[in-house]
Design a protein around this motif. Structure first.
Motif, PDB file in Angstrom:
ATOM      1  N   SER A 159     -98.806 117.164  -1.252  1.00 19.07           N
ATOM      2  CA  SER A 159     -99.486 118.334  -0.664  1.00 19.07           C
ATOM      3  C   SER A 159    -100.036 119.233  -1.761  1.00 19.07           C
ATOM      4  O   SER A 159    -101.135 119.809  -1.640  1.00 19.07           O
ATOM      5  CB  SER A 159     -98.511 119.103   0.229  1.00 19.07           C
ATOM      6  OG  SER A 159     -98.070 118.307   1.303  1.00 19.07           O
ATOM      7  N   THR A 162    -103.212 117.720  -2.960  1.00 17.12           N
ATOM      8  CA  THR A 162    -104.281 117.892  -1.962  1.00 17.12           C
ATOM      9  C   THR A 162    -104.848 119.305  -1.995  1.00 17.12           C
ATOM     10  O   THR A 162    -106.068 119.514  -1.972  1.00 17.12           O
ATOM     11  CB  THR A 162    -103.744 117.584  -0.550  1.00 17.12           C
ATOM     12  OG1 THR A 162    -103.188 116.271  -0.534  1.00 17.12           O
ATOM     13  CG2 THR A 162    -104.845 117.696   0.478  1.00 17.12           C
ATOM     14  N   VAL A 260    -102.414 116.608   8.164  1.00 16.01           N
ATOM     15  CA  VAL A 260    -102.426 115.178   8.519  1.00 16.01           C
ATOM     16  C   VAL A 260    -101.505 114.393   7.598  1.00 16.01           C
ATOM     17  O   VAL A 260    -100.730 113.523   8.038  1.00 16.01           O
ATOM     18  CB  VAL A 260    -103.867 114.629   8.446  1.00 16.01           C
ATOM     19  CG1 VAL A 260    -103.871 113.108   8.543  1.00 16.01           C
ATOM     20  CG2 VAL A 260    -104.719 115.226   9.559  1.00 16.01           C
ATOM     21  N   SER A 261    -101.554 114.698   6.312  1.00 14.54           N
ATOM     22  CA  SER A 261    -100.698 114.001   5.340  1.00 14.54           C
ATOM     23  C   SER A 261     -99.223 114.247   5.651  1.00 14.54           C
ATOM     24  O   SER A 261     -98.401 113.314   5.642  1.00 14.54           O
ATOM     25  CB  SER A 261    -101.026 114.460   3.925  1.00 14.54           C
ATOM     26  OG  SER A 261    -100.099 113.948   2.997  1.00 14.54           O
ATOM     27  N   GLY A 263     -97.919 115.147   8.558  1.00 15.59           N
ATOM     28  CA  GLY A 263     -97.590 114.518   9.840  1.00 15.59           C
ATOM     29  C   GLY A 263     -97.317 113.037   9.699  1.00 15.59           C
ATOM     30  O   GLY A 263     -96.359 112.508  10.295  1.00 15.59           O
ATOM     31  N   VAL A 264     -98.174 112.345   8.939  1.00 18.74           N
ATOM     32  CA  VAL A 264     -97.989 110.895   8.755  1.00 18.74           C
ATOM     33  C   VAL A 264     -96.672 110.608   8.064  1.00 18.74           C
ATOM     34  O   VAL A 264     -95.906 109.709   8.452  1.00 18.74           O
ATOM     35  CB  VAL A 264     -99.168 110.319   7.950  1.00 18.74           C
ATOM     36  CG1 VAL A 264     -98.887 108.868   7.542  1.00 18.74           C
ATOM     37  CG2 VAL A 264    -100.456 110.392   8.767  1.00 18.74           C
ATOM     38  N   ARG A 265     -96.324 111.395   7.044  1.00 24.78           N
ATOM     39  CA  ARG A 265     -95.095 111.146   6.305  1.00 24.78           C
ATOM     40  C   ARG A 265     -93.849 111.578   7.078  1.00 24.78           C
ATOM     41  O   ARG A 265     -92.759 111.055   6.864  1.00 24.78           O
ATOM     42  CB  ARG A 265     -95.158 111.834   4.946  1.00 24.78           C
ATOM     43  CG  ARG A 265     -96.109 111.111   3.983  1.00 24.78           C
ATOM     44  CD  ARG A 265     -96.173 111.772   2.626  1.00 24.78           C
ATOM     45  NE  ARG A 265     -96.817 113.072   2.704  1.00 24.78           N
ATOM     46  CZ  ARG A 265     -96.523 114.091   1.898  1.00 24.78           C
ATOM     47  NH1 ARG A 265     -95.549 113.967   1.011  1.00 24.78           N
ATOM     48  NH2 ARG A 265     -97.166 115.228   2.008  1.00 24.78           N
ATOM     49  N   ILE A 267     -93.602 111.106  10.275  1.00 27.76           N
ATOM     50  CA  ILE A 267     -93.404 110.001  11.237  1.00 27.76           C
ATOM     51  C   ILE A 267     -92.724 108.808  10.574  1.00 27.76           C
ATOM     52  O   ILE A 267     -91.811 108.197  11.150  1.00 27.76           O
ATOM     53  CB  ILE A 267     -94.758 109.587  11.847  1.00 27.76           C
ATOM     54  CG1 ILE A 267     -95.292 110.725  12.744  1.00 27.76           C
ATOM     55  CG2 ILE A 267     -94.625 108.299  12.654  1.00 27.76           C
ATOM     56  CD1 ILE A 267     -96.680 110.472  13.275  1.00 27.76           C
ATOM     57  N   ASP A 268     -93.172 108.490   9.352  1.00 27.44           N
ATOM     58  CA  ASP A 268     -92.549 107.320   8.718  1.00 27.44           C
ATOM     59  C   ASP A 268     -91.250 107.658   7.999  1.00 27.44           C
ATOM     60  O   ASP A 268     -90.625 106.799   7.381  1.00 27.44           O
ATOM     61  CB  ASP A 268     -93.535 106.644   7.754  1.00 27.44           C
ATOM     62  CG  ASP A 268     -93.919 107.539   6.570  1.00 27.44           C
ATOM     63  OD1 ASP A 268     -93.196 108.513   6.276  1.00 27.44           O
ATOM     64  OD2 ASP A 268     -94.953 107.263   5.916  1.00 27.44           O
ATOM     65  N   SER A 270     -90.644 109.516   5.333  1.00 31.20           N
ATOM     66  CA  SER A 270     -90.658 109.708   3.879  1.00 31.20           C
ATOM     67  C   SER A 270     -90.619 111.185   3.475  1.00 31.20           C
ATOM     68  O   SER A 270     -90.539 111.502   2.290  1.00 31.20           O
ATOM     69  CB  SER A 270     -91.905 109.049   3.275  1.00 31.20           C
ATOM     70  OG  SER A 270     -93.088 109.626   3.805  1.00 31.20           O
TER      71      SER A 270
END
Length: 583
Positions: A159, A162, A260-261, A263-265, A267-268, A270
């Motif tokens: 983050s 980014t 978005v970054s 949120g994706v992490r 979910i998985d 990490s």
């Protein structure tokens, strides 16, 4: 355009205190932003994790305290901005007035006095928005943005990267918008100056325009300038709205990438919820100060456009010192107590306006205890001679009072009292006008000064309106002359100058005024009176006659006056004084 002109700190020392206080407040606001995000994260994560309310109460209490502190710091920041704008405007206006005094009528004559007044008046009011909206955000950006970004990096490097890569998008938009904003804002300020100048000029000459039937054409001119100003103002507003939209869009897209970054992490698995939520709350705060700076850029352009004209005046005058005051204590040797009988001595004195020579090489000794009449045709340099004494124009040669070189003395010159050609009166009582500049007017001294110049019938309590009205032309001229007498006696000025003091007086009053000059000279002062009136020059002890030499520039005057009481070379002798001198 520079966000902060370095000359602001040089000419307005109070601006330094504003920036120092703003830095401390910005640091406190940054701490509350980070603390707020962290506490909110702790409460939400704890609630999701099933923590009881009793376990969350300490965090909720701390959160309430942080909100209160953040509110207080925001209020203090607004107070600091409002106070900073008021103090800086006041300081700059004082410096402008001092600079105009230093530059003198010669400089002002080549410019629109109305435009100078607009610059120092409504123009500087643009600093209100500059200080209240733009500069606080600029300070907050310089402090909050790097601290917030570093905090994000410490929690989540992805983050942080980014945010670091997307942040430069906003300055790019700011630069592009800034070019357009600066241009339209400068044009708007020019239109405002034109509108104000046109309106005041028309109002000042309305009676003349009406007599000659030209008032309607001027009304059409004002309507035309007003329409130009309205059109330019709408252009500024369009640029402001578009700039705000562009910056909001860039910041929103950048925050969206971070969200978005995260949120994706999340979910998985990490990235933990606590870290993700904390970074997500901080990300908008990293962009907010910079986004606000861009949105308020039009306020910066407005303030800088207004202050640039002020700085140009101050630069030209070199007005970096303290502002002078009327009641300045005479320096050693300047007062009459230490002056010799010579009074005023000029050695090779001259005044030039570019290539035009007003007069040059003047040498004369003006006696104390005597009245000296300065005469000559129009354009021969009499007014320039007075301006040289006042320090209004650059001079060649030297001037000495009581043997002390006073050529470079700053205004107001404590050894000199002066009454100009026009009676410049201000709103207030006659007493306030006679004792102009004196913090504690002496009614007895003012009454004596008025009586001396033939103003026995003028009441000290008489009111003068904002336009200087309320008195006849002759009465106004006597108030102006009484002002010079008051100053001469209050500061014990060894030199007193009257410029055409009887132009509005009748013959009887003129003779009475000539006797007043004699009484003032008997007090041990060198009294100089510039006049075309034969009765005044005939009653003088000495005469200094300026002449237009043949085959010379129309502004030139006879030079080469050797030492002695108004003694001049035979080639340039224009008149013999009753005291035996020649000028």
């Amino acid at each position: 355009m520079r966000p902060v002109d370095p000359r602001l700190l040089r000419y307005a020392a109070s601006a330094r205190a504003f920036f120092a206080a703003g830095g401390v407040l910005a640091l406190g606001q940054t701490a509350t932003i980070i603390a707020f995000s962290w506490l909110v994260t702790q409460v939400i994560v704890g609630a999701i994790g099933g923590s009881p309310l009793s376990a969350l109460l300490p965090s909720l209490g701390a959160l309430a305290g942080v909100v209160a502190v953040r509110f207080a710091l925001g209020w203090l920041s607004e107070y600091n901005a409002a106070r900073g704008a008021a103090v800086v405007k006041s300081e700059l206006r004082r410096r402008v007035l001092d600079a105009v005094t230093r530059l003198g009528p010669g400089w002002l004559g080549g410019r629109s006095s109305t435009a100078v007044g607009v610059t120092a008046g409504p123009g500087l009011d643009a600093l209100d928005t500059y200080f209240s909206k733009y500069l606080p955000q600029l300070i907050l950006t310089a402090i909050a943005m790097p601290l917030v970004v570093l905090t994000i990096w410490s929690q989540d490097w992805v983050s942080g990267l980014t945010v670091t890569l997307t942040l430069p998008l906003i300055p790019v938009f700011m630069i592009l918008i800034g070019w357009a904003t600066q241009t339209v804002q400068q044009r708007q300020f020019e239109r405002l100056t034109r509108l104000s100048t046109a309106f005041l000029d028309v109002v000042g000459g309305l009676s003349t325009l009406t007599v000659y039937g030209r008032q309607h054409r001027q009304a059409a001119r004002i309507r035309e300038v007003t329409e130009e100003y309205r059109t330019q103002t709408m252009k500024v507003l369009r640029v402001s709205f578009l700039s705000g939209f562009a910056l909001e869009l860039a910041a929103s897209l950048s925050v969206a990438l971070v969200a978005v970054s995260i949120g994706v992490r999340l979910i998985d698995g990490s990235l933990g919820l606590g870290v993700g939520l904390f970074v997500l709350l901080l990300a908008p705060e990293a962009f907010l100060p910079l986004r606000n700076v861009g949105a308020q850029f039009h306020a910066a352009a407005d303030g800088v456009a207004a202050s640039t004209s002020v700085f140009e005046i101050l630069d030209e005058a070199g007005a970096t010192g303290a502002v002078s005051t009327w009641g300045a204590v005479p320096t050693e040797g300047a007062a009459g107590a230490e002056a010799v009988d010579a009074g005023l001595e000029v050695r090779g004195l001259g005044v030039r306006y570019g290539e035009a020579v007003a007069f040059a090489g003047l040498r004369a000794s003006i006696r104390r205890g005597a009245v000296t009449a300065v005469t000559g045709p129009s354009g021969s340099g009499k007014t320039s001679f007075v301006h040289a004494l006042l320090g209004f124009v650059p001079v060649e040669g030297r001037m000495l009072v009581g043997g002390r070189d006073v050529t470079d003395d700053p205004a107001p010159r404590p050894w000199l009292a002066w009454a100009g050609q026009r009676a410049a009166l201000v709103e207030g009582s006659v007493l306030e006008n006679v004792a102009l500049g004196d913090d504690e007017p002496d009614a007895a001294r003012a009454r004596a000064a008025l009586d001396l110049v033939g103003g026995a019938g003028i009441r000290l309590a008489e009111r003068i309106d904002p336009r200087g009205g309320g008195l006849s032309g002759g009465q106004a001229q006597r108030v102006s002359s009484a002002r010079a007498v008051y100053r001469a006696r209050a500061l014990d000025c060894p030199v007193v100058v009257f410029d055409e003091p009887t132009s509005a007086l009748d013959g009887g009053t003129e003779a009475e005024f000539s006797r007043s000059l004699r009484a003032l000279a008997d007090e041990g002062r060198a009294v100089i009176v510039v006049s075309h009136r034969p009765a005044v020059t005939a009653s003088a002890d000495d005469r200094l006659v300026f002449a237009l030499p043949e085959a010379a520039h129309p502004l030139a005057v006879a030079a080469g006056l050797p030492a002695g009481p108004l003694a001049g070379s035979p080639a340039h002798a224009a008149a013999h004084s009753p005291g035996g001198g020649v000028a």
